[in-house]
Design an enzyme around this catalytic site. Structure first.
Site, short mmCIF file in Angstrom:
data_model
loop_
_atom_site.label_atom_id
_atom_site.label_comp_id
_atom_site.label_asym_id
_atom_site.label_seq_id
_atom_site.Cartn_x
_atom_site.Cartn_y
_atom_site.Cartn_z
N GLY A 95 0.80 -1.21 0.00
CA GLY A 95 0.00 0.00 0.00
C GLY A 95 0.84 1.26 0.00
O GLY A 95 1.85 1.37 -0.69
N SER A 96 0.41 2.23 0.83
CA SER A 96 0.99 3.57 0.77
C SER A 96 2.45 3.65 1.21
O SER A 96 3.11 4.66 0.95
CB SER A 96 0.15 4.53 1.60
N VAL A 97 2.98 2.62 1.87
CA VAL A 97 4.42 2.61 2.16
C VAL A 97 5.20 2.71 0.85
O VAL A 97 6.27 3.32 0.79
CB VAL A 97 4.81 1.34 2.95
N PHE A 98 4.63 2.13 -0.21
CA PHE A 98 5.29 2.13 -1.51
C PHE A 98 5.35 3.54 -2.11
O PHE A 98 6.17 3.82 -2.99
CB PHE A 98 4.55 1.19 -2.47
N LYS A 99 4.49 4.44 -1.63
CA LYS A 99 4.49 5.81 -2.17
C LYS A 99 5.82 6.52 -1.96
O LYS A 99 6.18 7.42 -2.73
CB LYS A 99 3.37 6.62 -1.52
#
Length: 579
Positions: free
Chosen positions: A299-303
């Site tokens: 999820g948003s960790v990948f952002k």
């Protein structure tokens, strides 16, 4: 003239070979002949005795069943197997050898197999009597009855006085911390051979060859194997993960802490785990090391990677803004924000509010080819290289369309190991250097010699600012620990089951870095399918994984030598000036 005593040859000396006075020469000659004969006979007797022993041994070996010899050779090899201690970075023992007794039998010397079986099973009640009776009824010269029995059992069987039964002392692996570092250290089999974790790695690095050559007979003759793990931090991390599973009723939890300047793994835990001293649960599917052997959409960790590649490519600047007023329509699907602001968002605000819309448009601004190039550069498209043997390969899209570019930008459609994410984020905050992770001590110089530059120093500085900004004003507030300048990024990813996203079931993660003004450590925490702590509370990453990360930092920073400090500025924007 005066004569001394030594001048009287008739009293104190005589010519060499002269016979004593009064003894005939014939007698002297006969005596010498007898002495020579006796010496020859003694030599003949000695040689005869030696050859007799050799002949008897050859006859004995000729009558021995070859299978018995193999069995005895295997037993001797198992008994000889010894392993070096495994210790943490401070010398605390993580694994060591202890001596234990094993019960064997020589069936060809057992008078009554039925009686022997009955006596043995009266002590070792877990043995299968039928199988044991069959084993003892053969003519074999050696069989194992049971390996690693207790001292009490040994004494009881010894007192029974069963002919043809004996004991051999073996090396047994013992883990003083039990499950504390189970997924790191691994475990061994009944023959003390490494089969998982770093125990297996130690064998693959030459220990098994030493055993086969007979050079590893005693544990105390081998140097301890030192790891980069800090057992104190390891206990803290595992304890917080255990508490998180109970508090949020999750199915699993995992965490890893890495030295951002060297790539050394300081602590790693994956729950549920197992006790290597009694590894009955070690092979259960839910006991795998999720940090390296499991792949997940984070999820948003990948952002954080999308922001880094956008800034580093020069196609996006910190002062840019993106239109997040409405969802992005893609066929029948729509990309929308969990916390919509319905306005234009600056780059820091896209990070702060974790805007999927803004991040997707950022990815489209840099293009699919650049995105793939950076993801590959960050090491997220290939299998992680580490000393642990349990490592999974990432799952990347087979077809890279515009939709893929947008969804991958916020961590959907690509599954990587949490360890990969942690290592790549180390590079985003340490000046741009991607290190291969290691579980063994490594200096800064050694790390730099193995490093790959993946982003510029300027990009790293900007990413540090974004992490800290989010830690103060965004979703990372619950991980902030006063005095330790914590920054980070949350990630709440819907879980995939049977190829479909399951609403209401999440893998929640938090990527923490501290201290942000001079990053020393990166901490990755994930909680699998957590429930709300209390009715009415959200089950998002900011409300569970972030809290867990903050607790780990609070309890472990002192062990790591990170000194608390007072921030003079209350506004994190001021940090950008120092960068």
């Amino acid at each position: 003239m005066t004569m001394t005593l030594t001048d009287r040859p008739d009293v104190f000396s005589r010519p060499a070979g002269a016979e004593p006075r009064g003894e005939p020469a014939a007698v002297v000659a006969k005596r010498k002949q007898d002495q020579t004969r006796n010496r020859v006979l003694l030599a003949i007797l000695a040689f005869g005795l030696v050859y007799g022993i050799i002949s008897a041994r050859l006859v004995m070996l000729g009558l021995t069943d070859p299978a018995d010899a193999v069995a005895r050779g295997s037993a001797a090899s198992a008994v000889a197997t010894a392993r070096p201690d495994i210790v943490d970075r401070n010398g605390e023992i993580l694994a060591t050898d202890i001596r234990t007794a094993s019960l064997f039998a020589e069936p060809n010397k057992i008078v009554d197999p039925d009686e022997a079986t009955e006596l043995i099973t009266s002590v070792l009640q877990d043995l299968d009597a039928t199988a044991l009776r069959k084993k003892l009824s053969t003519k074999a010269g050696f069989v194992w009855v049971k390996r690693e029995i207790t001292p009490t059992q040994q004494a009881q069987i010894h007192d029974l006085g069963i002919p043809g039964v004996g004991f051999l002392n073996e090396n047994k692996r013992f883990y003083p911390g039990g499950p504390a570092a189970a997924h790191i250290v691994g475990l061994v089999n009944i023959d003390n051979q490494g089969i998982a974790g770093l125990e297996r790695t130690v064998d693959e690095r030459g220990l098994s060859d030493l055993h086969n050559a007979g050079f590893a007979m005693k544990t105390n003759s081998q140097q301890p194997v030192q790891l980069s793990i800090d057992l104190r931090v390891q206990h803290v991390l595992r304890d917080e993960l255990v508490s998180a599973m109970q508090k949020y009723q999750s199915v699993a939890a995992m965490g890893v802490m890495i030295n951002a300047k060297t790539g050394e793994v300081v602590a790693l835990a994956s729950m549920p785990d197992f006790d290597p001293n009694a590894p009955v649960d070690a092979n259960k599917p839910d006991r795998l090391n999720r940090l390296t052997a499991g792949t997940y959409e984070l999820g948003s960790v990948f952002k954080s990677f999308t922001f880094a590649m956008a800034l580093d490519s020069g196609k996006v600047k910190m002062t840019d803004s993106f239109d997040a007023r409405s969802p992005i329509r893609v066929g029948r699907q729509a990309i929308h924000d969990s916390h919509p602001q319905a306005r234009f968002l600056t780059v820091p605000e896209v990070f702060q509010y974790s805007s999927n819309i803004g991040t997707a448009k950022m990815a489209m601004a840099i293009g699919s080819q650049t995105q793939q190039e950076y993801i590959r550069r960050f090491g997220l498209m290939t299998k992680l290289k580490t000393e642990l043997p349990e490592v999974a390969s990432p799952q990347v899209p087979k077809r890279w369309s515009d939709v893929t570019t947008m969804t991958v930008a916020f961590g959907h459609g690509i599954a990587i190991t949490p360890m990969q994410a942690a290592m790549a984020d180390c590079a985003l905050v340490n000046g741009g250097y991607l290190f291969p992770p290691t579980f063994f001590p490594r200096t800064r110089e050694d790390a730099l010699a193995q490093a790959t530059r993946v982003v510029s120093q300027r990009t790293s500085d900007e990413m540090r600012w974004l992490f800290r900004f989010n830690g103060v004003k965004g979703s990372g507030r619950h991980a902030d620990v006063p005095g330790y300048v914590v920054g980070g990024k949350t990630g709440t990813a819907e879980k995939v089951a049977n190829g479909r996203y399951v609403e209401g079931h999440y893998l929640n993660s938090f990527l923490a870095v501290f201290p942000m003004d001079d990053p020393q450590y990166v901490l990755m925490i994930s909680v699998d399918d957590p429930k709300p702590e209390k009715p009415g509370m959200p089950a998002l990453a900011a409300w569970n994984a972030a809290y867990v990360a903050g607790n780990v930092v609070r309890r472990s920073a002192a062990f790591l030598g990170v000194q608390p400090r007072t921030e003079q500025e209350s506004n994190p924007d001021a940090m950008l000036v120092s960068y």
